[in-house]
Motif scaffolding. Structure first.
Motif, PDB file in Angstrom:
ATOM      1  N   VAL A   5      38.292  13.038 -14.302  1.00 20.14           N
ATOM      2  CA  VAL A   5      39.988  13.463 -13.622  1.00 20.14           C
ATOM      3  C   VAL A   5      40.372  11.808 -13.797  1.00 20.14           C
ATOM      4  O   VAL A   5      40.321  11.610 -14.463  1.00 20.14           O
ATOM      5  N   ARG A   6      41.699  12.642 -13.086  1.00 22.17           N
ATOM      6  CA  ARG A   6      43.189  10.959 -13.760  1.00 22.17           C
ATOM      7  C   ARG A   6      43.690  11.440 -11.928  1.00 22.17           C
ATOM      8  O   ARG A   6      44.424  12.384 -11.789  1.00 22.17           O
ATOM      9  N   THR A   8      46.704  10.095  -9.463  1.00 22.53           N
ATOM     10  CA  THR A   8      47.927   9.126  -9.894  1.00 22.53           C
ATOM     11  C   THR A   8      48.219   8.650  -7.879  1.00 22.53           C
ATOM     12  O   THR A   8      48.091  10.413  -7.121  1.00 22.53           O
ATOM     13  N   GLU A  51      41.020   7.459 -13.636  1.00 19.27           N
ATOM     14  CA  GLU A  51      39.988   7.630 -14.403  1.00 19.27           C
ATOM     15  C   GLU A  51      39.032   7.946 -14.420  1.00 19.27           C
ATOM     16  O   GLU A  51      38.391   6.490 -14.416  1.00 19.27           O
ATOM     17  N   ARG A  54      35.217  12.653 -10.809  1.00 18.67           N
ATOM     18  CA  ARG A  54      35.874  13.367  -9.571  1.00 18.67           C
ATOM     19  C   ARG A  54      35.565  12.752  -8.223  1.00 18.67           C
ATOM     20  O   ARG A  54      36.062  12.749  -7.280  1.00 18.67           O
ATOM     21  N   ILE A  79      48.261  12.910  -6.606  1.00 16.24           N
ATOM     22  CA  ILE A  79      48.165  14.387  -7.807  1.00 16.24           C
ATOM     23  C   ILE A  79      47.421  13.707  -8.760  1.00 16.24           C
ATOM     24  O   ILE A  79      46.234  12.627  -8.956  1.00 16.24           O
ATOM     25  N   TRP A  80      46.213  14.506  -9.002  1.00 17.64           N
ATOM     26  CA  TRP A  80      45.613  14.919  -9.794  1.00 17.64           C
ATOM     27  C   TRP A  80      46.064  15.696 -11.174  1.00 17.64           C
ATOM     28  O   TRP A  80      46.642  16.522 -11.207  1.00 17.64           O
ATOM     29  N   GLY A  81      44.667  15.442 -12.429  1.00 17.33           N
ATOM     30  CA  GLY A  81      44.735  16.068 -13.629  1.00 17.33           C
ATOM     31  C   GLY A  81      44.071  15.394 -14.450  1.00 17.33           C
ATOM     32  O   GLY A  81      43.176  15.371 -14.358  1.00 17.33           O
ATOM     33  N   GLN A  82      43.961  15.857 -15.513  1.00 22.54           N
ATOM     34  CA  GLN A  82      43.183  15.516 -17.042  1.00 22.54           C
ATOM     35  C   GLN A  82      43.144  14.393 -16.946  1.00 22.54           C
ATOM     36  O   GLN A  82      44.434  13.570 -17.262  1.00 22.54           O
ATOM     37  N   ARG A  84      43.568  10.987 -19.126  1.00 19.76           N
ATOM     38  CA  ARG A  84      44.697  10.749 -20.676  1.00 19.76           C
ATOM     39  C   ARG A  84      43.775   9.243 -21.226  1.00 19.76           C
ATOM     40  O   ARG A  84      44.615   9.339 -23.349  1.00 19.76           O
TER      41      ARG A  84
END
Length: 93
Positions: A5-6, A8, A51, A54, A79-82, A84
């Motif tokens: 995960v990413r 931020t 990154e 999780r 915030i969580w994301g995919q 990069r």
């Protein structure tokens, strides 16, 4: 299941000029498997981008909230994301 995960996170409080970015990098390296950076923002916050797995990102976030950090953390927004990609290691910016 421990997908990558990413994370931020924006950390507010007295977090600039106190070694907070160095501490964040050292913590990320200690956790292992994380890449990204910690950088100062113009408004006094520190932005942390991490990154990796999780579980490791969640541990870093927990340490940002509750760890024995330099300075004083008043709050953390995340915030969580995919992921990069594009990071060689964990940097201070």
């Amino acid at each position: 299941m421990n997908e990558n995960v990413r994370l931020t996170a924006w950390v507010r409080g007295r977090v600039q000029g106190v070694g907070f970015r160095w501490w964040t990098r050292a913590t990320a390296l200690e956790l292992g498997g994380l890449v990204g950076y910690a950088g100062n923002l113009g408004d006094g916050r520190v932005q942390v981008v991490a990154e990796g797995a999780r579980a490791q990102c969640e541990r870093l976030l927990d340490w940002l909230h509750h760890g024995d950090t330099p300075g004083r953390v008043d709050g953390v927004t995340e915030i969580w994301g995919q992921p990069r990609g594009g990071y060689e290691g964990f940097e201070i910016r």
